[in-house]
Design a protein around this motif. Structure first.
Motif, PDB file in Angstrom:
ATOM      1  N   ARG A  57      -8.284  -6.938  10.818  1.00 53.18           N
ATOM      2  CA  ARG A  57     -10.007  -6.487  10.411  1.00 53.18           C
ATOM      3  C   ARG A  57     -10.951  -5.578  11.480  1.00 53.18           C
ATOM      4  O   ARG A  57     -11.680  -5.585  11.271  1.00 53.18           O
ATOM      5  CB  ARG A  57     -10.593  -7.820  10.254  1.00 53.18           C
ATOM      6  CG  ARG A  57     -10.101  -9.354   9.592  1.00 53.18           C
ATOM      7  CD  ARG A  57     -11.257 -10.018   9.007  1.00 53.18           C
ATOM      8  NE  ARG A  57     -10.790 -11.264   7.741  1.00 53.18           N
ATOM      9  CZ  ARG A  57     -10.013 -11.180   6.506  1.00 53.18           C
ATOM     10  NH1 ARG A  57     -10.989  -9.189   6.082  1.00 53.18           N
ATOM     11  NH2 ARG A  57      -9.782 -11.063   5.407  1.00 53.18           N
ATOM     12  N   THR A  62      -7.530  -2.220   9.695  1.00 52.80           N
ATOM     13  CA  THR A  62      -7.770  -2.215   8.588  1.00 52.80           C
ATOM     14  C   THR A  62      -7.344  -0.571   7.245  1.00 52.80           C
ATOM     15  O   THR A  62      -6.562  -0.603   6.765  1.00 52.80           O
ATOM     16  CB  THR A  62      -8.930  -2.667   8.249  1.00 52.80           C
ATOM     17  OG1 THR A  62      -9.486  -4.016   8.489  1.00 52.80           O
ATOM     18  CG2 THR A  62      -9.792  -2.553   6.758  1.00 52.80           C
ATOM     19  N   HIS A  63      -7.809  -0.329   8.239  1.00 49.48           N
ATOM     20  CA  HIS A  63      -7.766   1.766   8.010  1.00 49.48           C
ATOM     21  C   HIS A  63      -6.584   1.868   7.720  1.00 49.48           C
ATOM     22  O   HIS A  63      -5.866   2.631   6.947  1.00 49.48           O
ATOM     23  CB  HIS A  63      -8.788   2.447   8.852  1.00 49.48           C
ATOM     24  CG  HIS A  63      -7.908   3.790   8.625  1.00 49.48           C
ATOM     25  ND1 HIS A  63      -7.258   4.892   9.203  1.00 49.48           N
ATOM     26  CD2 HIS A  63      -9.722   5.162   7.067  1.00 49.48           C
ATOM     27  CE1 HIS A  63      -7.491   5.908   8.375  1.00 49.48           C
ATOM     28  NE2 HIS A  63      -8.390   5.592   7.468  1.00 49.48           N
ATOM     29  N   THR A  64      -5.598   1.419   8.597  1.00 42.07           N
ATOM     30  CA  THR A  64      -4.176   1.569   8.766  1.00 42.07           C
ATOM     31  C   THR A  64      -3.484   1.161   7.266  1.00 42.07           C
ATOM     32  O   THR A  64      -2.964   1.449   7.343  1.00 42.07           O
ATOM     33  CB  THR A  64      -3.322   1.209  10.070  1.00 42.07           C
ATOM     34  OG1 THR A  64      -3.492   2.179  11.599  1.00 42.07           O
ATOM     35  CG2 THR A  64      -1.874   1.621  10.631  1.00 42.07           C
ATOM     36  N   TRP A  65      -3.679  -0.400   7.725  1.00 42.59           N
ATOM     37  CA  TRP A  65      -3.330  -0.901   6.504  1.00 42.59           C
ATOM     38  C   TRP A  65      -3.458  -0.286   4.857  1.00 42.59           C
ATOM     39  O   TRP A  65      -2.781   0.228   3.771  1.00 42.59           O
ATOM     40  CB  TRP A  65      -3.430  -2.269   6.176  1.00 42.59           C
ATOM     41  CG  TRP A  65      -2.258  -3.049   7.132  1.00 42.59           C
ATOM     42  CD1 TRP A  65      -2.633  -3.867   8.568  1.00 42.59           C
ATOM     43  CD2 TRP A  65      -1.180  -2.816   7.791  1.00 42.59           C
ATOM     44  NE1 TRP A  65      -1.870  -4.117   9.453  1.00 42.59           N
ATOM     45  CE2 TRP A  65      -0.642  -4.026   8.580  1.00 42.59           C
ATOM     46  CE3 TRP A  65       0.009  -2.778   7.230  1.00 42.59           C
ATOM     47  CZ2 TRP A  65       0.404  -4.092   9.005  1.00 42.59           C
ATOM     48  CZ3 TRP A  65       1.344  -2.337   7.495  1.00 42.59           C
ATOM     49  CH2 TRP A  65       2.026  -3.127   8.275  1.00 42.59           C
ATOM     50  N   GLU A  66      -5.212   0.024   5.026  1.00 44.54           N
ATOM     51  CA  GLU A  66      -5.530   0.648   3.669  1.00 44.54           C
ATOM     52  C   GLU A  66      -4.430   2.281   3.178  1.00 44.54           C
ATOM     53  O   GLU A  66      -4.323   2.581   2.653  1.00 44.54           O
ATOM     54  CB  GLU A  66      -7.029   1.010   3.558  1.00 44.54           C
ATOM     55  CG  GLU A  66      -7.534  -0.651   3.168  1.00 44.54           C
ATOM     56  CD  GLU A  66      -9.145   0.293   3.381  1.00 44.54           C
ATOM     57  OE1 GLU A  66      -9.391   0.806   4.294  1.00 44.54           O
ATOM     58  OE2 GLU A  66      -9.341  -1.153   3.377  1.00 44.54           O
ATOM     59  N   GLU A  67      -4.013   2.846   4.194  1.00 39.68           N
ATOM     60  CA  GLU A  67      -3.634   4.435   4.176  1.00 39.68           C
ATOM     61  C   GLU A  67      -2.128   4.098   4.066  1.00 39.68           C
ATOM     62  O   GLU A  67      -1.777   4.826   3.034  1.00 39.68           O
ATOM     63  CB  GLU A  67      -3.933   5.046   5.772  1.00 39.68           C
ATOM     64  CG  GLU A  67      -3.401   6.252   5.685  1.00 39.68           C
ATOM     65  CD  GLU A  67      -4.452   7.363   4.634  1.00 39.68           C
ATOM     66  OE1 GLU A  67      -3.294   8.295   4.574  1.00 39.68           O
ATOM     67  OE2 GLU A  67      -5.542   6.896   4.740  1.00 39.68           O
ATOM     68  N   LYS A  69      -1.326   1.498   2.398  1.00 41.28           N
ATOM     69  CA  LYS A  69      -1.476   0.949   0.909  1.00 41.28           C
ATOM     70  C   LYS A  69      -1.058   2.144   0.171  1.00 41.28           C
ATOM     71  O   LYS A  69      -0.614   2.218  -1.400  1.00 41.28           O
ATOM     72  CB  LYS A  69      -2.110   0.033   0.358  1.00 41.28           C
ATOM     73  CG  LYS A  69      -2.525  -0.320  -0.770  1.00 41.28           C
ATOM     74  CD  LYS A  69      -2.600  -1.404  -0.665  1.00 41.28           C
ATOM     75  CE  LYS A  69      -3.120  -2.085  -2.356  1.00 41.28           C
ATOM     76  NZ  LYS A  69      -3.808  -3.701  -2.648  1.00 41.28           N
ATOM     77  N   GLU A  70      -2.522   2.868   0.568  1.00 43.41           N
ATOM     78  CA  GLU A  70      -2.779   4.101  -0.929  1.00 43.41           C
ATOM     79  C   GLU A  70      -1.572   5.297  -0.887  1.00 43.41           C
ATOM     80  O   GLU A  70      -1.691   5.972  -2.017  1.00 43.41           O
ATOM     81  CB  GLU A  70      -3.777   4.916   0.054  1.00 43.41           C
ATOM     82  CG  GLU A  70      -4.733   5.764  -0.577  1.00 43.41           C
ATOM     83  CD  GLU A  70      -5.371   6.571  -0.407  1.00 43.41           C
ATOM     84  OE1 GLU A  70      -5.739   7.627   0.096  1.00 43.41           O
ATOM     85  OE2 GLU A  70      -7.202   5.606  -0.154  1.00 43.41           O
ATOM     86  N   TYR A  98      -6.988  -7.870   1.164  1.00 41.35           N
ATOM     87  CA  TYR A  98      -6.397  -6.396   0.597  1.00 41.35           C
ATOM     88  C   TYR A  98      -5.064  -5.719   0.047  1.00 41.35           C
ATOM     89  O   TYR A  98      -5.015  -4.722  -0.393  1.00 41.35           O
ATOM     90  CB  TYR A  98      -5.931  -5.268   1.809  1.00 41.35           C
ATOM     91  CG  TYR A  98      -7.619  -5.827   3.096  1.00 41.35           C
ATOM     92  CD1 TYR A  98      -8.450  -4.335   2.697  1.00 41.35           C
ATOM     93  CD2 TYR A  98      -7.920  -6.422   3.460  1.00 41.35           C
ATOM     94  CE1 TYR A  98      -9.686  -4.545   3.378  1.00 41.35           C
ATOM     95  CE2 TYR A  98      -9.242  -6.772   4.238  1.00 41.35           C
ATOM     96  CZ  TYR A  98      -9.953  -5.610   4.494  1.00 41.35           C
ATOM     97  OH  TYR A  98     -10.757  -5.506   4.728  1.00 41.35           O
ATOM     98  N   ASP A  99      -4.439  -7.091  -0.989  1.00 35.98           N
ATOM     99  CA  ASP A  99      -3.394  -7.238  -1.901  1.00 35.98           C
ATOM    100  C   ASP A  99      -2.288  -6.058  -1.564  1.00 35.98           C
ATOM    101  O   ASP A  99      -1.770  -5.278  -2.049  1.00 35.98           O
ATOM    102  CB  ASP A  99      -3.864  -6.402  -3.062  1.00 35.98           C
ATOM    103  CG  ASP A  99      -2.742  -6.570  -4.316  1.00 35.98           C
ATOM    104  OD1 ASP A  99      -1.859  -7.870  -3.765  1.00 35.98           O
ATOM    105  OD2 ASP A  99      -2.889  -6.039  -5.484  1.00 35.98           O
ATOM    106  N   LEU A 100      -1.787  -6.714  -0.039  1.00 36.88           N
ATOM    107  CA  LEU A 100      -1.277  -5.943   1.256  1.00 36.88           C
ATOM    108  C   LEU A 100       0.332  -5.784   0.431  1.00 36.88           C
ATOM    109  O   LEU A 100       0.980  -6.908   0.316  1.00 36.88           O
ATOM    110  CB  LEU A 100      -1.599  -5.820   2.396  1.00 36.88           C
ATOM    111  CG  LEU A 100      -2.199  -5.151   3.159  1.00 36.88           C
ATOM    112  CD1 LEU A 100      -2.430  -5.653   4.524  1.00 36.88           C
ATOM    113  CD2 LEU A 100      -3.362  -4.099   2.843  1.00 36.88           C
TER     114      LEU A 100
END
Length: 169
Positions: A57, A62-67, A69-70, A98-100
């Motif tokens: 969090r 957060t930014h790393t995991w979203e990146e 995933k994207e 975040y549905d990781l």
């Protein structure tokens, strides 16, 4: 826009390409469950992208995991796995929220990051540390083929460079 100071981080003595990645066993959290697993069990199945992030969090984590995933790193010919000081319960919430598609090792004592030379003391908190952002690409024999470790806070890896390293190996 968020404002923050950029902070230079102390030099590290992290493993470099050509070195063997240290093995470890910690709880590995997936969307379904968690259990103790070793890094070598994962590399036995092929290449691994080992991603150290600060506590769940945080902006960097957060930014790393979203990146990742994207960018579809779950569809790579390598297993992407995280390491963080957050508990298995916190990892499970992060994965669900975040549905990781990535499993994350729980290392509350930060011993794995310290072993890899990427531990970072938190300002004003005696005895408390967390991983700095770092990415290691490991071959099936745990040889490191690519290493990136943050030199400042905040700093993100060059994701394109890592993707190029994966494609060229």
């Amino acid at each position: 826009m968020m404002e923050f100071d950029v902070v230079d981080l102390a030099p590290t003595s992290h493993p470099e390409p050509g070195d063997e990645a240290p093995d470890f066993t910690r709880p590995l959290v997936t969307p379904e469950y968690w259990e103790d697993r070793s890094l070598s069990e994962l590399t036995d199945d092929g290449r691994v992208i080992l991603v150290f992030t600060p506590m769940n969090r945080t902006f960097l984590a957060t930014h790393t995991w979203e990146e990742l995933k994207e960018r579809g790193w779950d569809d790579r010919e390598a297993t992407v796995v995280g390491v963080s000081i957050s508990t298995p319960y916190a990892h499970k919430r992060l994965i669900d929220e975040y549905d990781l598609p990535f499993p994350i090792f729980s290392d509350p004592a930060n011993e794995v990051a310290e072993t890899y030379g990427v531990g970072h003391d938190l300002d004003g908190m005696t005895g408390i540390s967390e991983p700095r952002l770092a990415v290691f690409v490991l071959e099936s024999d745990r040889t490191i083929s690519h290493a990136w470790v943050a030199d400042e806070w905040p700093e993100f890896p060059d994701y394109d460079e890592i993707e190029d390293a994966l494609a060229s190996a």
